[in-house]
Design a protein around this motif. Structure first.
Motif, mmCIF file in Angstrom:
data_model
loop_
_atom_site.group_PDB
_atom_site.id
_atom_site.type_symbol
_atom_site.label_atom_id
_atom_site.label_comp_id
_atom_site.label_asym_id
_atom_site.label_seq_id
_atom_site.Cartn_x
_atom_site.Cartn_y
_atom_site.Cartn_z
ATOM 1 N N LEU A 137 0.840 -1.205 0.000
ATOM 2 C CA LEU A 137 0.000 0.000 0.000
ATOM 3 C C LEU A 137 0.876 1.256 0.000
ATOM 4 C CD1 LEU A 137 -2.968 1.032 0.241
ATOM 5 C CD2 LEU A 137 -2.571 1.154 2.711
ATOM 6 N N SER A 138 1.921 1.244 0.812
ATOM 7 C CA SER A 138 2.789 2.425 0.891
ATOM 8 C C SER A 138 3.486 2.683 -0.440
ATOM 9 C CB SER A 138 3.823 2.255 2.011
ATOM 10 O OG SER A 138 4.874 1.393 1.624
ATOM 11 N N GLN A 139 3.866 1.629 -1.154
ATOM 12 C CA GLN A 139 4.494 1.803 -2.465
ATOM 13 C C GLN A 139 3.509 2.378 -3.467
ATOM 14 O OE1 GLN A 139 6.143 -2.251 -3.050
ATOM 15 N NE2 GLN A 139 8.137 -1.255 -3.171
ATOM 16 N N ARG A 140 2.266 1.919 -3.401
ATOM 17 C CA ARG A 140 1.243 2.417 -4.327
ATOM 18 C C ARG A 140 0.973 3.902 -4.099
ATOM 19 N NH1 ARG A 140 -2.752 -1.195 -3.418
ATOM 20 N NH2 ARG A 140 -4.325 0.148 -2.486
ATOM 21 N N TRP A 141 1.025 4.325 -2.838
ATOM 22 C CA TRP A 141 0.770 5.727 -2.509
ATOM 23 C C TRP A 141 2.044 6.565 -2.500
ATOM 24 C CZ3 TRP A 141 -2.897 5.023 2.326
ATOM 25 C CH2 TRP A 141 -4.123 4.480 1.884
ATOM 26 N N ASN A 142 3.188 5.916 -2.686
ATOM 27 C CA ASN A 142 4.479 6.618 -2.619
ATOM 28 C C ASN A 142 4.634 7.349 -1.287
ATOM 29 O OD1 ASN A 142 6.986 7.381 -3.628
ATOM 30 N ND2 ASN A 142 6.200 9.301 -4.472
ATOM 31 N N ALA A 143 4.307 6.625 -0.212
ATOM 32 C CA ALA A 143 4.381 7.190 1.145
ATOM 33 C C ALA A 143 5.188 6.246 2.023
ATOM 34 C CB ALA A 143 2.982 7.378 1.722
#
Length: 204
Positions: A132-138
């Protein structure tokens, strides 16, 4: 030569999610202004930051005012519990709402998997949260408000994002001013050339 003084900058952070994250055990040096709102001074890469934290996570009374907090917040901690899959699912709705309110896809965000001290009760895998963090770049951290694990780190990371954004905005503003000044100067030079090279009327 004395080091150049850098004035303290303010960073407004809003904590959102199903698990309340800022606990009195961690904020013993804070001066509460209102319930669940705290201010403290931190140092990020040698810069003094006045950090204002509004922890709305897990508190129903903040839901009605969520849009207002999203408008005033500069950075957001999206907190879920590693023991609750539904709390991770809720973050997608919160992020969508932040982007809608801010009208900005690149709002500073850090994702926090709270209750890392309850590893034996884990119900959300690290890989799922990391995807999820990779998808949101967060950035993604696993933290524990109870043991203070990674608590400082998540706020410093978020402050760092906000400072980079502020510096970029200021740089763009300076560039825009320089472009306007350059354009005005070029226009004046062009007018002078037209005057100097204009048709001359000679009377014989």
């Amino acid at each position: 030569m004395a080091p150049r003084y850098q004035p303290s900058r303010e960073c407004h952070v809003v904590v959102l999610g199903a698990a309340q994250f800022v606990h009195n055990q961690w904020i013993e040096s804070y001066d509460p202004t209102i319930e669940d709102s705290y201010r403290t001074q931190v140092t990020v890469d040698g810069r003094q930051i006045m950090l204002e934290i509004l922890d709305t996570a897990g508190t129903e009374q903040f839901v009605a005012m969520r849009d207002l907090y999203m408008k005033t917040g500069q950075g957001f901690l999206l907190v879920f519990s590693i023991t609750s899959p539904s709390s991770l699912t809720e973050l997608s709705m919160l992020r969508d709402e932040i982007i809608r309110v801010k009208d900005d896809e690149n709002v500073p965000i850090v994702i926090v998997g709270n209750k890392a001290d309850l590893e034996d009760q884990r119900a959300v895998s690290r890989s799922k949260a990391f995807t999820l963090s990779q998808r949101w770049n967060a950035p993604y951290y696993e933290a524990s408000a109870r043991t203070r694990t990674n608590v400082d780190e998540v706020f410093i990371d978020l402050c760092r994002q906000m400072l980079r954004r502020d510096d970029l905005d200021q740089s763009n503003s300076i560039d825009d001013d320089d472009n306007i000044a350059s354009s005005a100067s070029s226009h004046r030079r062009s007018r002078r050339r037209r005057k100097e090279g204009g048709h001359k009327c000679i009377i014989l």
